[in-house]
Scaffold this motif. Structure first.
Motif, PDB file in Angstrom:
ATOM      1  N   TRP A 112       0.836  -1.198   0.000  1.00  0.00           N
ATOM      2  CA  TRP A 112       0.000   0.000   0.000  1.00  0.00           C
ATOM      3  C   TRP A 112       0.878   1.258   0.000  1.00  0.00           C
ATOM      4  O   TRP A 112       1.911   1.299   0.659  1.00  0.00           O
ATOM      5  CB  TRP A 112      -0.865   0.052   1.247  1.00  0.00           C
ATOM      6  N   VAL A 113       0.447   2.276  -0.733  1.00  0.00           N
ATOM      7  CA  VAL A 113       1.033   3.605  -0.595  1.00  0.00           C
ATOM      8  C   VAL A 113      -0.062   4.567  -0.172  1.00  0.00           C
ATOM      9  O   VAL A 113      -1.232   4.195  -0.063  1.00  0.00           O
ATOM     10  CB  VAL A 113       1.722   4.071  -1.902  1.00  0.00           C
ATOM     11  N   ALA A 114       0.301   5.808   0.076  1.00  0.00           N
ATOM     12  CA  ALA A 114      -0.652   6.762   0.646  1.00  0.00           C
ATOM     13  C   ALA A 114      -1.705   7.238  -0.356  1.00  0.00           C
ATOM     14  O   ALA A 114      -2.813   7.598   0.032  1.00  0.00           O
ATOM     15  CB  ALA A 114       0.112   7.968   1.201  1.00  0.00           C
ATOM     16  N   ASP A 115      -1.378   7.235  -1.634  1.00  0.00           N
ATOM     17  CA  ASP A 115      -2.179   7.945  -2.638  1.00  0.00           C
ATOM     18  C   ASP A 115      -3.515   7.285  -2.983  1.00  0.00           C
ATOM     19  O   ASP A 115      -3.620   6.055  -3.045  1.00  0.00           O
ATOM     20  CB  ASP A 115      -1.384   8.050  -3.947  1.00  0.00           C
ATOM     21  N   TRP A 116      -4.485   8.142  -3.267  1.00  0.00           N
ATOM     22  CA  TRP A 116      -5.671   7.698  -3.987  1.00  0.00           C
ATOM     23  C   TRP A 116      -5.258   7.328  -5.410  1.00  0.00           C
ATOM     24  O   TRP A 116      -4.274   7.860  -5.941  1.00  0.00           O
ATOM     25  CB  TRP A 116      -6.729   8.790  -4.058  1.00  0.00           C
TER      26      TRP A 116
ATOM     27  N   THR B 182     -11.776   6.569  -4.712  1.00  0.00           N
ATOM     28  CA  THR B 182     -12.466   5.442  -4.086  1.00  0.00           C
ATOM     29  C   THR B 182     -11.528   4.283  -3.793  1.00  0.00           C
ATOM     30  O   THR B 182     -11.841   3.421  -2.968  1.00  0.00           O
ATOM     31  CB  THR B 182     -13.608   4.939  -4.977  1.00  0.00           C
ATOM     32  N   HIS B 183     -10.383   4.248  -4.468  1.00  0.00           N
ATOM     33  CA  HIS B 183      -9.417   3.180  -4.292  1.00  0.00           C
ATOM     34  C   HIS B 183      -8.038   3.773  -4.003  1.00  0.00           C
ATOM     35  O   HIS B 183      -7.744   4.903  -4.393  1.00  0.00           O
ATOM     36  CB  HIS B 183      -9.335   2.295  -5.538  1.00  0.00           C
ATOM     37  N   ARG B 184      -7.192   2.981  -3.317  1.00  0.00           N
ATOM     38  CA  ARG B 184      -5.824   3.377  -3.035  1.00  0.00           C
ATOM     39  C   ARG B 184      -4.865   2.587  -3.928  1.00  0.00           C
ATOM     40  O   ARG B 184      -5.193   1.503  -4.410  1.00  0.00           O
ATOM     41  CB  ARG B 184      -5.486   3.122  -1.564  1.00  0.00           C
ATOM     42  N   VAL B 185      -3.669   3.126  -4.106  1.00  0.00           N
ATOM     43  CA  VAL B 185      -2.666   2.513  -4.982  1.00  0.00           C
ATOM     44  C   VAL B 185      -1.884   1.442  -4.230  1.00  0.00           C
ATOM     45  O   VAL B 185      -1.554   1.611  -3.053  1.00  0.00           O
ATOM     46  CB  VAL B 185      -1.696   3.581  -5.510  1.00  0.00           C
ATOM     47  N   VAL B 186      -1.589   0.340  -4.916  1.00  0.00           N
ATOM     48  CA  VAL B 186      -0.629  -0.649  -4.434  1.00  0.00           C
ATOM     49  C   VAL B 186       0.490  -0.768  -5.462  1.00  0.00           C
ATOM     50  O   VAL B 186       0.280  -0.541  -6.650  1.00  0.00           O
ATOM     51  CB  VAL B 186      -1.265  -2.027  -4.157  1.00  0.00           C
ATOM     52  N   ARG B 187       1.672  -1.144  -4.980  1.00  0.00           N
ATOM     53  CA  ARG B 187       2.850  -1.210  -5.840  1.00  0.00           C
ATOM     54  C   ARG B 187       3.634  -2.494  -5.605  1.00  0.00           C
ATOM     55  O   ARG B 187       3.558  -3.107  -4.550  1.00  0.00           O
ATOM     56  CB  ARG B 187       3.771  -0.020  -5.554  1.00  0.00           C
TER      57      ARG B 187
END
Length: 293
Positions: A227-231, A252-257
């Protein structure tokens, strides 16, 4: 859902297990640390270790090309346009993904005491394969915020947080411009990442057992998404600020990397990104924290 192992009896035991979960990989990583880590301003000789054994690597300020170039045929539209980003302040980032032992040391429970958003944890043998103290804690974005708040209270301050998407890619690239932090040859991926597993026999693995990137960070490719902080906004790169982008203001969703351990993770390239709902709690998304300096 009941955890597969009893809760630790005391905070002393929690801290001991957290330290043991990171000590072995820390020694191995120190011995194998690339010389380029020091040359580029980041390295394990300056690593900060907090009260529960979480190791943080210093990352210098700098400028890099974020996203994928138009010439990359593997890249998706949401990885473009490639754009120049400046990280204006140095920071520290977790050398490893947050482990289950560290989660338990802070919150007093196994992350797997919490219900999963998909049925895969219930597959035969899965819990036994992945409920282990030196494996990543797989949690929701909302869970991550709870952990961060508790860790900040424990450490006395507000230094800990998720990285921004730009900070994550900057640290994962570690000065490289290739598809992976180790180059463009995906045949080398097995040396750096746990990936391509199936749900019948596979699962995530102990942190830090694959080779690190040039700045000494392990598992930036594979093992678990982070998970990162960004929408998430697939078109954000077209309007992203050039200095310290924080991501969209809403979503509505958060970014994963970073990709994960299983074959359906889509891609393990450094620029790849995807999205999940912040309350999604599966068995393939964890986190790597930033410590502000």
């Amino acid at each position: 859902m009941k955890p597969d192992r009893p809760l630790l009896a005391s905070r002393r035991e929690m801290l001991t297990m957290a330290a043991r979960a990171t000590a072995g990989v820390g020694i191995a990583a120190a011995l194998a640390r690339p010389a380029s880590a020091l040359a580029q301003g980041a390295g394990t000789d300056k690593t900060f270790t907090n009260s529960i054994g979480m190791a943080f690597v210093p990352i210098p300020a700098g400028t890099f090309l974020m996203g994928s170039p138009a010439s990359d045929r593997q890249a998706q539209a949401f990885e473009k346009p490639q754009h120049r980003v400046t990280i204006s302040r140095p920071f520290q980032i977790g050398k490893y993904e947050v482990t289950q032992a560290q989660w338990q040391a802070v919150l007093g429970e196994s992350p797997y005491a919490r219900d999963r958003s998909n049925p895969y944890y219930q597959l035969p043998g899965m819990a036994e394969r992945i409920t282990r103290p030196d494996h990543p804690a797989t949690v929701s974005w909302n869970d991550a915020q709870e952990f961060i708040a508790a860790l900040n209270r424990l450490e006395g301050g507000t230094r800990y947080r998720l990285p921004t998407e730009a900070e994550w890619e900057y640290a994962a690239r570690a000065g490289t411009t290739t598809r992976y932090s180790f180059g463009d040859d995906e045949r080398q991926l097995d040396r750096y990442a746990w990936y391509g597993g199936d749900f019948r026999t596979g699962g995530h693995h102990p942190v830090g057992t694959k080779q690190p990137n040039p700045w000494g960070l392990h598992d930036v490719h594979g093992n678990v998404w982070e998970w990162v902080a960004d929408w998430y906004d697939p078109d954000y790169y077209a309007r992203s600020p050039a200095v310290d982008p924080q991501g969209p203001q809403r979503g509505t969703h958060r970014v994963v990397r970073g990709g994960s351990w299983h074959a359906t993770a889509t891609s393990w390239r450094t620029a790849f990104r995807r999205d999940y709902a912040p309350d999604y709690r599966g068995i393939s998304i964890g986190m790597r924290l930033v410590r502000t300096v």
